[in-house]
Design a protein around this motif. Structure first.
Motif, PDB file in Angstrom:
ATOM      1  N   ASP A  51       0.877  -1.238  -0.064  1.00  0.00           N
ATOM      2  CA  ASP A  51       0.133  -0.100  -0.103  1.00  0.00           C
ATOM      3  C   ASP A  51       0.901   1.232  -0.161  1.00  0.00           C
ATOM      4  N   PRO A  52       1.554   1.539  -1.122  1.00  0.00           N
ATOM      5  CA  PRO A  52       2.475   2.761  -1.149  1.00  0.00           C
ATOM      6  C   PRO A  52       2.044   3.889  -0.710  1.00  0.00           C
ATOM      7  N   ASP A  53       0.827   4.251  -1.170  1.00  0.00           N
ATOM      8  CA  ASP A  53       0.108   5.583  -0.718  1.00  0.00           C
ATOM      9  C   ASP A  53      -0.311   5.676   0.794  1.00  0.00           C
ATOM     10  N   GLY A  54      -1.039   4.656   1.171  1.00  0.00           N
ATOM     11  CA  GLY A  54      -1.336   4.626   2.593  1.00  0.00           C
ATOM     12  C   GLY A  54      -0.143   4.464   3.603  1.00  0.00           C
ATOM     13  N   ASP A 104       9.388   5.276  -3.703  1.00  0.00           N
ATOM     14  CA  ASP A 104       9.187   6.387  -4.637  1.00  0.00           C
ATOM     15  C   ASP A 104      10.543   6.421  -5.378  1.00  0.00           C
ATOM     16  N   ARG A 152       4.773   9.492   7.050  1.00  0.00           N
ATOM     17  CA  ARG A 152       5.043  10.961   7.447  1.00  0.00           C
ATOM     18  C   ARG A 152       4.681  11.141   8.345  1.00  0.00           C
ATOM     19  N   GLU A 186       6.389  17.150   1.595  1.00  0.00           N
ATOM     20  CA  GLU A 186       6.593  16.107   0.804  1.00  0.00           C
ATOM     21  C   GLU A 186       7.297  14.863   1.313  1.00  0.00           C
ATOM     22  N   ARG A 196       2.934   5.807   2.901  1.00  0.00           N
ATOM     23  CA  ARG A 196       3.537   7.020   2.742  1.00  0.00           C
ATOM     24  C   ARG A 196       2.879   7.797   3.606  1.00  0.00           C
ATOM     25  N   ASP A 197       1.584   8.015   3.563  1.00  0.00           N
ATOM     26  CA  ASP A 197       1.108   8.694   4.758  1.00  0.00           C
ATOM     27  C   ASP A 197       1.206   8.477   6.317  1.00  0.00           C
ATOM     28  N   THR A 222       9.630   7.942  -0.122  1.00  0.00           N
ATOM     29  CA  THR A 222       9.856   6.515   0.582  1.00  0.00           C
ATOM     30  C   THR A 222      10.964   5.799  -0.422  1.00  0.00           C
TER      31      THR A 222
END
Length: 517
Positions: free
Chosen positions: A397-400, A442, A406, A436, A402-403, A439
């Motif tokens: 889950d790259p996007d989840g 990315d 962060r 910004e 990443r959040d 990871t």
């Protein structure tokens, strides 16, 4: 019209590739450099990350340590690398640990206040003097053919070689320092970009530690005026001035080794170009893919980078001056025990939260990366670099993730602040906070770094084993592949890694040595 092929093809347009292209083009060789992206500079390039905001920040890199002064002078790079006035600042519940760049009474007093005596500071000074003994011997060899381990071992005190080269760094740290905070501050240089425990039997952490502390014999990490983008700009400038043909949007899809050495390079548009020397600025695993051979094994980066723009620096719980705390490396959650705990969590598939991290403010040393109006208004950049955030955590889950990463990283920072970080964040032209996150996944997608590994693979000792055979100039310089005339010139070369230019320099020297130049 008959095809005219170059003398040298360089695959990739990162800093190492540009260094190699410049050295070789200056000898009169026809050099063609092929970069898949539309911009040159690779991980060193600068960018205006936040819409409508006049701040030029490096997305991926942040400081310069290993770039040898002789390479800067050879290439004629117009660079100013400034020293930070603070080496590090570490807040703890027991007090803050300040290490000045030029250590003085304030550093000694800080160690005394934290540990209750002068013993820890004397141990610190003695330890880094011993590290300096090794760095002073290794640094001059980085731009020469690889020395033998025995040559270096003979010039370094026996106990230093034993502690830093032969045994896990955990042993000397635990023997030398009693305080958990001090141990952790020292250990961080062994972990940046490397997923390992202090006690790892592979000694990958020891090699990482050496690379972080050997640059120019001092190990000092300096701030490039104009940002890392200035480094990239200068490398592009000198490569073009030397006559190198720099092509962007040139996606290489394959390499076909030639019987006499070198290779034919296959591009996505169907074109082909051959050269007796092909230098690869990509990771060895990517080189293996282009050659159609077996991969060198799974790679995994283990870091998180968060770029922030603030309207002002936040106040700190301890009452310390933010201009001091953020000027050097601010260590967050990087005590020795916590770093080991975080490794265990990440190895088990759990993101450490809060995430151990370190932060610094480029603009306190060099405000030139900001537009005039931002400088006048007191805006500042922050770079946060988190450790023990391996690529495996981001795959599903790259996007989840990443959040989540962060938030875990910013929780580390928030824990030492006396006010909400959100109150200090700048907003972009669309009203969004200027934050910004990058990871390992990315990096893999954007820069073709397998596994998002910033060193293109585990770092190697910067010397030859005593029984190693170096039959060719490429082997002697640590840039050989299995194919004659096909050389590594990136961070995956021996003595590659970090922003050093060493992979490019040493590949160019191997080409010249093979030609008797």
């Amino acid at each position: 019209m008959a095809r005219t092929d170059p003398d040298v093809v360089v695959v990739g347009g990162g800093h190492n590739a540009l260094v190699a292209a410049t050295y070789l083009a200056r000898t009169g060789r026809r050099v063609t450099l092929l970069e898949a992206r539309e911009e040159l500079g690779g991980a060193v390039a600068g960018a205006r990350l936040f819409p409508g905001v006049d701040a030029r920040v490096s997305r991926y890199s942040y400081l310069v340590a290993l770039l040898p002064d002789p390479v800067v002078d050879d290439l004629g790079l117009d660079l100013e690398l400034r020293s930070r006035r603070v080496a590090s600042w570490t807040p703890t519940p027991s007090g803050d640990l300040l290490v000045e760049r030029a250590e003085g009474p304030a550093t000694r007093a800080s160690f005394r206040a934290l540990t209750g005596s002068d013993d820890a500071y004397e141990a610190w000074r003695s330890f880094y003097a011993r590290v300096g003994d090794l760095a002073a011997v290794v640094a001059p060899t980085l731009t020469r053919p690889l020395p033998r381990a025995a040559e270096l071992r003979a010039e370094v005190p026996t106990d230093v070689w034993h502690d830093l080269v032969e045994r896990p760094v955990s042993e000397v740290l635990e023997r030398t320092f009693a305080d958990d905070t001090v141990r952790g501050v020292v250990l961080t240089d062994a972990l940046i970009g490397t997923f390992a425990r202090a006690s790892d039997a592979s000694l990958v952490q020891n090699r990482c530690f050496l690379y972080h502390l050997v640059g120019n014999g001092t190990g000092e990490w300096r701030v490039p005026v104009g940002g890392m983008g200035r480094v990239a700009d200068e490398l592009v400038r000198v490569a073009r001035a030397a006559g190198a043909d720099l092509r962007t949007g040139a996606v290489v899809t394959g390499l076909v080794p030639l019987p006499g050495g070198g290779a034919e390079v296959v591009l996505a548009d169907g074109s082909r170009v051959s050269a007796p020397h092909v230098l690869l600025g990509c990771a060895p695993a990517e080189a293996a893919r282009l050659l159609g051979t077996d991969d060198v094994g799974a790679l995994e980066g283990s870091q998180l980078k968060v770029n922030l723009l603030l309207r002002r620096l936040p106040r700190l719980r301890s009452g310390a001056d933010p201009a001091t705390a953020f000027a050097g490396t601010l260590h967050l959650g990087q005590g020795y025990a916590r770093l080991d705990e975080a490794y265990g969590q990440a190895a088990a598939g759990v993101l450490p939260d809060p995430l151990p991290a370190e932060v610094y403010c480029h603009t306190l040393t060099d405000p030139s990366i900001l537009g005039a109006s931002l400088r006048e208004a007191g805006f500042q950049t922050l770079t946060l670099f988190g450790v023990h955030a391996p690529a495996r955590l981001f795959r599903d889950d790259p996007d989840g993730m990443r959040d989540r990463a962060r938030d875990a990283a910013l929780r580390s920072l928030q824990a030492v602040l006396a006010e909400p970080l959100e109150d200090c964040l700048a907003l972009d032209a669309d009203g969004r906070p200027c934050v910004e996150v990058v990871t390992p996944v990315d990096l893999e997608h954007e820069l073709r770094m397998p596994g998002g590994h910033i060193f293109h693979g585990d770092l190697a000792w910067p010397w030859l084993a005593d029984d190693a055979v170096a039959r060719t100039p490429a082997e002697a310089w640590g840039v050989a592949t299995a194919h004659p005339g096909v050389l590594l010139c990136g961070s995956g070369a021996v003595r590659g890694g970090a922003v050093s230019g060493l992979g490019g320099h040493n590949a160019a020297m191997a080409v010249l040595a093979a030609a008797g130049s």
